[in-house]
Design an enzyme around this catalytic site. Sequence first.
Site, PDB file in Angstrom:
ATOM      1  N   ASP A   1      45.117  51.009  47.144  1.00 26.17           N
ATOM      2  CA  ASP A   1      46.071  50.488  46.166  1.00 26.17           C
ATOM      3  C   ASP A   1      47.503  50.864  46.529  1.00 26.17           C
ATOM      4  OD1 ASP A   1      46.621  49.432  43.365  1.00 26.17           O
ATOM      5  OD2 ASP A   1      47.385  51.472  43.141  1.00 26.17           O
TER       6      ASP A   1
ATOM      7  N   GLU B   1      46.520  47.256  50.161  1.00 29.64           N
ATOM      8  CA  GLU B   1      47.224  46.308  49.297  1.00 29.64           C
ATOM      9  C   GLU B   1      48.711  46.360  49.604  1.00 29.64           C
ATOM     10  OE1 GLU B   1      48.750  45.195  44.894  1.00 29.64           O
ATOM     11  OE2 GLU B   1      48.701  47.230  45.651  1.00 29.64           O
TER      12      GLU B   1
END
Length: 511
Positions: free
Chosen positions: A212, A248
């Site tokens: 993330d 990401e």
Amino acid sequence: MKFFLLLSAIAFCWAQYTPHTNPGGTSIVHLFEWRWADIALECERYLAPNGFGGVQVSPPSENAIINNPPRPWWERYQPISYKLCTRSGNEDEFKDMVTRCNNVGVRIYADAVINHMCGSGVSAGTNSTCGSYFNPGSKDFPAVPYSHWDFNDGKCKTGSGDIENYTDPYQVRDCRLVSLLDLALEKDYVRSKIAEYLNHLIDIGVAGFRIDASKHMWPGDVKAILDKLHNLNTSWFPEGSKAFIYQEVIDMGGEPIKGSEYFGNGHVTEFKYGAKLGTVLRKWNGEKMSYLKNWGEDWGFMPSDKAVVFVDNHDNQRGSGAGGASILTFWDSRLYKMGVGFMLAHPYGFTRVMSSFHWPRYFENGKDVNAWVGPPNNDGEIKEVTINPDTTCGNDWVCEHRWRQIKNMVAFRNVVDGQPFTNWWDNGSNQVAFGRGDKGFIVFNNDDWSLFVTLQTGLPAGTYCDVISGDKSDSNCTGIKIYVSSDGKANFSISNSAEDPFIAIHADSKL
Ligand code: QV4
Ligand code: CA
């Protein structure tokens, strides 16, 4: 010498680019906010039998409980500790899920939130999913433990302490993303704590990680953490296997930080993919499907072997992240099925299918004021995913991955794996078709008139079941039948008002 080092670096690193899915499992599905117990069942009853390679699961680490608004989905992106204890379940349930999914050949990829802890404005206390004490004011997270020494604030030069300007890479890496307390990832102590967490998951048997907010971490810091990771659990993976890594990074162009900075660590999310595909299928900005002939790197996308692609994700399906209004979601189901169908038929990238929950979407001044709403729940407790007699899901779980058209295109991708992109045809507008060697063929009609055409499919002669309008079961087909003659040609007719204006046939749908 230099060359030798380069060679050995390649030999040593290549493995983190392998998703470790079983042959015949070329896509993964994001079961957003599902409970571990439901994922375990889904692996056994649906994902394995239907050829899904793996599951991206929501962050398993303990998070802050947010009560205002009440239990938003995004509270899971505010870690409090690395205990495996969330609304999705506890550590035992997590282990049970990983074991059962691996045992039927379905891999688990964990969403790793390692750039930050919770928001700076969250109140101190024990209002966390495992009851661990934390104090954002003094930056104290004793359950890790982290103290104020382990955060970045000294390095951040903005007035607010937040990222204010995405054109400054130092701010983007060293300041707080929407006030989330930013970890000092250059410290070996912090790197070790994160590696310990990821190694715990690896030892349990996960196959890899979505990293993330990777854009908000220096690529070298991410690498230093990855270098500390164990090899995958040999109960299910060959000796020496490395975790599959996909980072990401939202790179739409126009910012100094590029997705390519992260290729050395693993795959990267290609956000241009869904944004462009949505624009094409919606026919915005003069786009049309015939332009998809050179879909892939020619559209400015990253190299296919580094890209994780998806039509929508949990952020941009509700208006945040990237892509804006062009993003196709289950709310536009007819175009969405075409988009996912196109993605799964096309060779570019490693594909991830989205599986969502319903929320009371409601726009005020163009903004979805309910975008925060968390998963279906009873008093905060996540509801079970129930299965209806027609195989769809109940309790407000959308289960796009169970829609016949999507499920069957996941199988299509498995059947055509490794086959070249062939036999492209278009009408100069929004009717297009292409094949994958001699294994599969797909035809789309996104024009406002009907399609009648004879096309070279590349497939062996025979009668094929269209897996969009129906299913092949034994020697029967519940949908349209397509007759391929001995020269590989077949007639297609698709009304522009068809429920799903596309047709797909493949080697395994031959009757
Ligand atoms: C707010 C204000 C702050 C204020 C603070 C006071 O914005 O200015 O100082 O309150 O405490 C939530 C709220 C946000 C709130 C913040 C801190 O939305 O308003 O700050 O929490 O409490 C998800 C959500 C975010 C959410 C976050 C943490 O999308 O809204 O923030 O979880 O709960 C960029 C990034 C990219 C990111 C994308 C959404 O480059 O990395 O935005 N995507 C990933 C995840 C995403 C997640 C995060 C990153 C953060 O996919 O789901 O954000 O982990 O493009
Ligand atoms: Ca950071």
